[in-house]
Write a protein that holds these residues in place. Sequence first.
Motif, short mmCIF file in Angstrom:
data_model
loop_
_atom_site.label_atom_id
_atom_site.label_comp_id
_atom_site.label_asym_id
_atom_site.label_seq_id
_atom_site.Cartn_x
_atom_site.Cartn_y
_atom_site.Cartn_z
N ASP A 31 0.84 -1.24 -0.03
CA ASP A 31 0.07 0.03 -0.05
C ASP A 31 0.73 1.17 0.08
O ASP A 31 2.09 1.22 0.44
CB ASP A 31 -0.88 0.07 1.34
N LYS A 59 -8.12 0.73 2.85
CA LYS A 59 -9.41 1.20 3.55
C LYS A 59 -9.18 2.65 4.12
O LYS A 59 -10.31 3.22 4.13
CB LYS A 59 -9.83 0.08 4.73
N LYS A 63 -3.54 3.77 -1.31
CA LYS A 63 -3.51 3.04 -2.46
C LYS A 63 -2.62 1.70 -2.69
O LYS A 63 -1.72 1.49 -1.98
CB LYS A 63 -3.16 4.07 -3.77
N ASN A 77 -4.67 0.99 -12.29
CA ASN A 77 -6.31 0.39 -12.18
C ASN A 77 -6.29 -0.07 -10.70
O ASN A 77 -6.35 -1.41 -10.47
CB ASN A 77 -6.34 -0.60 -13.27
N GLN A 78 -6.79 0.69 -9.80
CA GLN A 78 -7.02 0.27 -8.40
C GLN A 78 -8.25 -0.62 -8.18
O GLN A 78 -8.38 -1.24 -7.12
CB GLN A 78 -7.12 1.47 -7.55
N ASP A 79 -9.14 -0.47 -9.16
CA ASP A 79 -10.53 -1.27 -9.14
C ASP A 79 -10.12 -2.83 -9.15
O ASP A 79 -11.31 -3.50 -9.15
CB ASP A 79 -11.53 -0.59 -9.85
N SER A 80 -9.09 -3.24 -9.73
CA SER A 80 -8.78 -4.69 -10.13
C SER A 80 -9.08 -5.61 -8.70
O SER A 80 -8.38 -5.32 -7.73
CB SER A 80 -7.47 -5.00 -10.46
N PRO A 81 -9.84 -6.63 -8.71
CA PRO A 81 -10.20 -7.36 -7.63
C PRO A 81 -8.89 -8.18 -7.29
O PRO A 81 -9.05 -8.51 -6.06
CB PRO A 81 -11.29 -8.20 -7.98
N GLN A 84 -6.88 -6.69 -3.95
CA GLN A 84 -7.60 -7.05 -2.83
C GLN A 84 -7.14 -8.36 -2.67
O GLN A 84 -6.85 -9.09 -1.50
CB GLN A 84 -8.96 -6.66 -2.63
N THR A 104 -0.12 -0.71 -15.15
CA THR A 104 -1.68 -1.04 -15.29
C THR A 104 -1.65 -2.38 -15.40
O THR A 104 -1.13 -3.18 -16.14
CB THR A 104 -2.17 -0.37 -16.75
#
Length: 114
Positions: A31, A59, A63, A77-81, A84, A104
Amino acid sequence: MKQILSFCFLATIAGAVAFAADQTLVGQISDSMCGASHAKMTASHPGMTDRDCALACVKGGGKFVFVSDSKVYNIANQDSPLLQMHAGHAGVTLTGDIQGDTITVSKIAMPAKK
């Protein structure tokens, strides 16, 4: 003549960028608050793992980043599952398009078990 050479030069550069291949690195999903080391945070919170720390920091507003050979890369692309799913894991193989210090992500894989 100068215009033709300039056009050829720009066309060559554009072609190289358009066909840039993904690169593969090995490292850790971390992070932006801890970067390359979670030691300070895990020392002050007994039982906290690198994974717990990375997820808590993200959380809390941080990032996801990727650390490879002590270099910290931002992840576009922080939204990649997958981020997590593999947060805090070391030895992961990450494949993606690298532009400067930003990746990316297109693929993340855990190392094969021995």
